[in-house]
Design a protein around this motif. Structure first.
Motif, PDB file in Angstrom:
ATOM      1  N   GLU A 327       0.829  -1.212   0.000  1.00  0.00           N
ATOM      2  CA  GLU A 327       0.000   0.000   0.000  1.00  0.00           C
ATOM      3  C   GLU A 327       0.860   1.258   0.000  1.00  0.00           C
ATOM      4  O   GLU A 327       0.646   2.181  -0.798  1.00  0.00           O
ATOM      5  N   TYR A 328       1.849   1.297   0.878  1.00  0.00           N
ATOM      6  CA  TYR A 328       2.708   2.480   0.943  1.00  0.00           C
ATOM      7  C   TYR A 328       3.516   2.651  -0.343  1.00  0.00           C
ATOM      8  O   TYR A 328       3.691   3.772  -0.842  1.00  0.00           O
ATOM      9  N   ALA A 329       4.029   1.533  -0.880  1.00  0.00           N
ATOM     10  CA  ALA A 329       4.807   1.621  -2.119  1.00  0.00           C
ATOM     11  C   ALA A 329       3.942   2.117  -3.268  1.00  0.00           C
ATOM     12  O   ALA A 329       4.393   2.925  -4.101  1.00  0.00           O
ATOM     13  N   ALA A 330       2.696   1.654  -3.339  1.00  0.00           N
ATOM     14  CA  ALA A 330       1.801   2.085  -4.413  1.00  0.00           C
ATOM     15  C   ALA A 330       1.474   3.569  -4.297  1.00  0.00           C
ATOM     16  O   ALA A 330       1.387   4.288  -5.304  1.00  0.00           O
ATOM     17  N   LEU A 331       1.310   4.057  -3.072  1.00  0.00           N
ATOM     18  CA  LEU A 331       1.004   5.473  -2.884  1.00  0.00           C
ATOM     19  C   LEU A 331       2.195   6.365  -3.216  1.00  0.00           C
ATOM     20  O   LEU A 331       2.027   7.501  -3.672  1.00  0.00           O
ATOM     21  N   LEU A 332       3.400   5.855  -3.015  1.00  0.00           N
ATOM     22  CA  LEU A 332       4.600   6.687  -3.183  1.00  0.00           C
ATOM     23  C   LEU A 332       5.401   6.335  -4.421  1.00  0.00           C
ATOM     24  O   LEU A 332       6.499   6.872  -4.604  1.00  0.00           O
ATOM     25  N   HIS A 333       4.874   5.482  -5.298  1.00  0.00           N
ATOM     26  CA  HIS A 333       5.702   4.943  -6.377  1.00  0.00           C
ATOM     27  C   HIS A 333       6.106   5.990  -7.412  1.00  0.00           C
ATOM     28  O   HIS A 333       7.074   5.791  -8.149  1.00  0.00           O
ATOM     29  N   ASP A 334       5.403   7.111  -7.495  1.00  0.00           N
ATOM     30  CA  ASP A 334       5.715   8.122  -8.518  1.00  0.00           C
ATOM     31  C   ASP A 334       6.431   9.343  -7.960  1.00  0.00           C
ATOM     32  O   ASP A 334       6.584  10.345  -8.666  1.00  0.00           O
ATOM     33  N   LEU A 335       6.891   9.284  -6.714  1.00  0.00           N
ATOM     34  CA  LEU A 335       7.558  10.453  -6.148  1.00  0.00           C
ATOM     35  C   LEU A 335       8.779  10.860  -6.967  1.00  0.00           C
ATOM     36  O   LEU A 335       9.116  12.044  -7.060  1.00  0.00           O
ATOM     37  N   GLY A 336       9.438   9.890  -7.579  1.00  0.00           N
ATOM     38  CA  GLY A 336      10.637  10.188  -8.357  1.00  0.00           C
ATOM     39  C   GLY A 336      10.382  11.052  -9.573  1.00  0.00           C
ATOM     40  O   GLY A 336      11.324  11.648 -10.122  1.00  0.00           O
ATOM     41  N   GLN A 337       9.127  11.142 -10.003  1.00  0.00           N
ATOM     42  CA  GLN A 337       8.836  11.991 -11.164  1.00  0.00           C
ATOM     43  C   GLN A 337       9.099  13.463 -10.878  1.00  0.00           C
ATOM     44  O   GLN A 337       9.280  14.265 -11.813  1.00  0.00           O
ATOM     45  N   LEU A 338       9.129  13.844  -9.611  1.00  0.00           N
ATOM     46  CA  LEU A 338       9.401  15.238  -9.270  1.00  0.00           C
ATOM     47  C   LEU A 338      10.822  15.644  -9.656  1.00  0.00           C
ATOM     48  O   LEU A 338      11.131  16.844  -9.737  1.00  0.00           O
ATOM     49  N   SER A 339      11.696  14.664  -9.886  1.00  0.00           N
ATOM     50  CA  SER A 339      13.071  14.976 -10.274  1.00  0.00           C
ATOM     51  C   SER A 339      13.209  15.246 -11.770  1.00  0.00           C
ATOM     52  O   SER A 339      14.275  15.688 -12.222  1.00  0.00           O
ATOM     53  N   LEU A 340      12.142  14.980 -12.543  1.00  0.00           N
ATOM     54  CA  LEU A 340      12.204  15.182 -13.984  1.00  0.00           C
ATOM     55  C   LEU A 340      12.061  16.666 -14.330  1.00  0.00           C
ATOM     56  O   LEU A 340      11.260  17.385 -13.714  1.00  0.00           O
ATOM     57  N   ALA A 341      12.828  17.099 -15.319  1.00  0.00           N
ATOM     58  CA  ALA A 341      12.734  18.514 -15.734  1.00  0.00           C
ATOM     59  C   ALA A 341      11.379  18.805 -16.358  1.00  0.00           C
ATOM     60  O   ALA A 341      10.788  19.869 -16.127  1.00  0.00           O
ATOM     61  N   ASP A 342      10.875  17.877 -17.152  1.00  0.00           N
ATOM     62  CA  ASP A 342       9.571  18.035 -17.784  1.00  0.00           C
ATOM     63  C   ASP A 342       8.695  16.832 -17.426  1.00  0.00           C
ATOM     64  O   ASP A 342       9.159  15.688 -17.478  1.00  0.00           O
ATOM     65  N   PRO A 343       7.421  17.053 -17.077  1.00  0.00           N
ATOM     66  CA  PRO A 343       6.535  15.934 -16.752  1.00  0.00           C
ATOM     67  C   PRO A 343       6.357  15.000 -17.944  1.00  0.00           C
ATOM     68  O   PRO A 343       6.381  15.422 -19.107  1.00  0.00           O
ATOM     69  N   LEU A 344       6.178  13.720 -17.638  1.00  0.00           N
ATOM     70  CA  LEU A 344       5.861  12.752 -18.686  1.00  0.00           C
ATOM     71  C   LEU A 344       4.447  13.007 -19.191  1.00  0.00           C
ATOM     72  O   LEU A 344       3.585  13.472 -18.428  1.00  0.00           O
ATOM     73  N   PRO A 345       4.160  12.720 -20.457  1.00  0.00           N
ATOM     74  CA  PRO A 345       2.793  12.899 -20.973  1.00  0.00           C
ATOM     75  C   PRO A 345       1.791  12.081 -20.168  1.00  0.00           C
ATOM     76  O   PRO A 345       1.865  10.851 -20.110  1.00  0.00           O
ATOM     77  N   GLY A 346       0.862  12.776 -19.514  1.00  0.00           N
ATOM     78  CA  GLY A 346      -0.125  12.096 -18.687  1.00  0.00           C
ATOM     79  C   GLY A 346       0.442  11.461 -17.447  1.00  0.00           C
ATOM     80  O   GLY A 346      -0.264  10.749 -16.728  1.00  0.00           O
ATOM     81  N   GLY A 347       1.713  11.702 -17.157  1.00  0.00           N
ATOM     82  CA  GLY A 347       2.356  11.082 -16.014  1.00  0.00           C
ATOM     83  C   GLY A 347       2.538   9.588 -16.154  1.00  0.00           C
ATOM     84  O   GLY A 347       2.799   8.892 -15.167  1.00  0.00           O
ATOM     85  N   ALA A 348       2.410   9.072 -17.389  1.00  0.00           N
ATOM     86  CA  ALA A 348       2.423   7.622 -17.624  1.00  0.00           C
ATOM     87  C   ALA A 348       3.851   7.132 -17.820  1.00  0.00           C
ATOM     88  O   ALA A 348       4.508   7.475 -18.809  1.00  0.00           O
ATOM     89  N   THR A 349       4.334   6.326 -16.903  1.00  0.00           N
ATOM     90  CA  THR A 349       5.665   5.738 -17.048  1.00  0.00           C
ATOM     91  C   THR A 349       5.666   4.538 -17.984  1.00  0.00           C
ATOM     92  O   THR A 349       6.730   4.092 -18.405  1.00  0.00           O
ATOM     93  N   VAL A 350       4.479   4.006 -18.304  1.00  0.00           N
ATOM     94  CA  VAL A 350       4.416   2.809 -19.134  1.00  0.00           C
ATOM     95  C   VAL A 350       4.974   3.063 -20.531  1.00  0.00           C
ATOM     96  O   VAL A 350       5.510   2.144 -21.171  1.00  0.00           O
ATOM     97  N   SER A 351       4.870   4.301 -21.012  1.00  0.00           N
ATOM     98  CA  SER A 351       5.359   4.620 -22.355  1.00  0.00           C
ATOM     99  C   SER A 351       6.681   5.381 -22.337  1.00  0.00           C
ATOM    100  O   SER A 351       7.170   5.794 -23.380  1.00  0.00           O
ATOM    101  N   ALA A 352       7.272   5.537 -21.156  1.00  0.00           N
ATOM    102  CA  ALA A 352       8.535   6.257 -21.045  1.00  0.00           C
ATOM    103  C   ALA A 352       9.704   5.324 -21.349  1.00  0.00           C
ATOM    104  O   ALA A 352       9.598   4.105 -21.196  1.00  0.00           O
ATOM    105  N   PRO A 353      10.848   5.866 -21.771  1.00  0.00           N
ATOM    106  CA  PRO A 353      12.033   5.037 -21.998  1.00  0.00           C
ATOM    107  C   PRO A 353      12.454   4.321 -20.713  1.00  0.00           C
ATOM    108  O   PRO A 353      12.284   4.870 -19.609  1.00  0.00           O
ATOM    109  N   PRO A 354      13.005   3.118 -20.831  1.00  0.00           N
ATOM    110  CA  PRO A 354      13.407   2.367 -19.633  1.00  0.00           C
ATOM    111  C   PRO A 354      14.353   3.132 -18.721  1.00  0.00           C
ATOM    112  O   PRO A 354      14.263   3.021 -17.490  1.00  0.00           O
ATOM    113  N   ALA A 355      15.258   3.914 -19.311  1.00  0.00           N
ATOM    114  CA  ALA A 355      16.192   4.675 -18.481  1.00  0.00           C
ATOM    115  C   ALA A 355      15.459   5.699 -17.620  1.00  0.00           C
ATOM    116  O   ALA A 355      15.812   5.915 -16.447  1.00  0.00           O
TER     117      ALA A 355
END
Length: 471
Positions: A327-355
């Motif tokens: 539960e905690y991991a699911a709630l916090l799993h996207d915190l790392g996106q705050l380190s990105l210079a530009d948000p991912l389209p729709g916040g979807a990591t499924v279509s982002a490059p593996p790196a």
């Protein structure tokens, strides 16, 4: 908010049986007439007060130790103040049911209604124990010794504990998962056909047998989880109920006042623990909204992923501590996106490059580790970015079936499985939001199946498919 309404066909059947049992008890009591009404009113008052003080333990478990002790004690008492306890099992059922209903009114008015399963368990278990105890006490054990009564009451109290947790497990395993309507598969009207090919018949029978075994395993796992979760409360309730039943003979109704003292102390401690745990969870949930507010993810994304991941985890029989980490991991799993210079389209990591996905997971895990108390959660968050097939052939692999390290991490098998669940839940949610529409869930499920055994754990994919079909 919990509801008094049954949430599945099984719940409805049990609720109907409980109502019919109560009506039968009312009819029987009207025919025989109530006895020792003063004693019944005092026990009813204590039960009502206990229900009014009911608390909700972590993970939504309703608990009223005072009411449970008084109800079970009333079912077991053989003498009260030196006089035989002449009431019947029907009177016990009526008193406990009415008192529980009256005591629940303040909770309902405060917006905390008891679950239907809680009331059914309270009435059903107490009525079953009362039927056995009153029959034996009014029959062959009417002149039993103190030692024999102690053994009888202790045995019945243990049976009550097992029945209560077993019924709780039944309600847990048969409840409909709390998933978004977007995950529902539309019903298609088809004409049922009877397979005549022997191969089809054998395959169908094999699937049914596998489904039955899976349901039994889920029930046993849930039963063990319920026993572990109530291990600190139920034994105390059982012991005090037996003490009430035995001490009521010399002490009379004063025994309820004496027995209430340790119960109230225990209940105060439980309430403080529940409040601390609730504050902790609320802090985690508030932290999970940062990515929503910053525009990096869709509103409510973390909560939806959390609900889906927990449903999959329960489907796979995960224990309570593992579910809490998930539960905690699911709630916090996207915190790392705050380190990105530009948000991912729709916040979807499924279509982002593996790196990028790996960087998001690593940065998020680094933030979680800063708490100093969520190391397991941090490992789950970090492992979510690695494909299931990576390292699957290593001899030390285990992922629920001997795939330790299938995600390339050094975590335990439970953490590996949690990471596999989190990846599937997150990607399914991303795919559903990428192309919203009536068939979004079916398209998302098809995409997930393409990665079955490679990107995704096959067991997790199968569990997701069962949930989507069943809901």
């Amino acid at each position: 908010m919990k509801s008094l309404h049954p949430t599945s066909r099984t719940h409805a059947v049990l609720a109907a049986a409980t109502v019919l049992g109560f009506l039968a008890a009312v009819v029987r009591l009207c025919v025989d007439g109530p006895v020792q009404t003063r004693t019944a009113l005092v026990f009813a008052a204590v039960i009502a007060v206990g229900e009014a003080m009911r608390l909700t333990l972590p993970n939504g478990r309703d608990n009223a130790p005072l009411a449970a002790t008084a109800g079970l004690g009333y079912a077991l008492v053989y003498q009260i103040g030196g006089h035989p306890a002449a009431w019947s099992a029907a009177q016990v059922v009526v008193v406990v049911t009415i008192a529980a209903a009256v005591g629940s009114v303040p909770q309902i008015l405060a917006g905390r209604p008891p679950g239907a399963g809680y009331l059914i368990r309270r009435v059903g278990v107490t009525g079953f124990i009362a039927a056995i105890a009153r029959t034996m006490l009014h029959g062959e054990l009417s002149n039993a010794s103190h030692e024999e009564l102690l053994l009888l009451f202790s045995g019945l109290a243990c049976i009550a504990l097992l029945l209560d947790t077993a019924w709780a497990a039944v309600f847990t395993t048969t409840a409909s998962p709390d998933l978004s309507a977007a995950y529902q598969v539309p019903m298609v009207q088809t004409v049922p056909t009877i397979p005549t090919d022997p191969a089809h018949v054998r395959a169908s029978a094999k699937r049914e047998d596998s489904g039955a075994r899976r349901r039994i395993n889920r029930f046993l796992t849930s039963w063990g989880r319920e026993c572990a979760a109530t291990a600190r409360v139920c034994p105390a309730v059982a012991a005090l109920s037996v003490a009430v039943a035995l001490a009521a003979s010399p002490l009379g109704l004063w025994v309820l006042l004496i027995a209430s003292a340790p119960i109230l102390v225990m209940q105060r401690a439980l309430r403080r623990y529940a409040a601390i745990r609730a504050t902790y969870q609320q802090t985690i949930r508030a932290l999970s909204r940062i990515t929503d507010l910053a525009g990096y993810t869709e509103p409510g994304h973390a909560r939806r992923v959390c609900r889906l991941a927990l449903a999959i985890g329960r489907e796979l029989g995960m224990g309570e501590p593992e579910l809490l980490d998930l539960e905690y991991a699911a709630l916090l799993h996207d915190l790392g996106q705050l380190s990105l210079a530009d948000p991912l389209p729709g916040g979807a990591t499924v279509s982002a490059p593996p790196a990028v996905v790996a960087e998001v997971a690593a940065r998020g895990a680094e933030v979680v580790r800063q708490t100093g108390v969520l190391d397991r959660v941090a490992r789950v968050v970090e492992a979510q970015s690695t494909a299931y097939a990576f390292g699957a052939d290593r001899p030390d692999a285990a992922g629920g079936n001997g795939r330790r390290g299938a995600h390339g991490g050094d975590g335990s098998a439970d953490e590996v499985r949690a990471a596999a669940i989190l990846r599937v839940a997150n990607d399914f949610e991303d795919l559903c939001n990428a192309e919203p529409g009536p068939l979004a869930h079916t398209d998302a499920m098809a995409r997930i199946r393409l990665g079955d055994g490679g990107t995704y754990d096959p067991q997790v994919v199968a569990a997701l498919a069962r949930l989507v079909r069943a809901f």
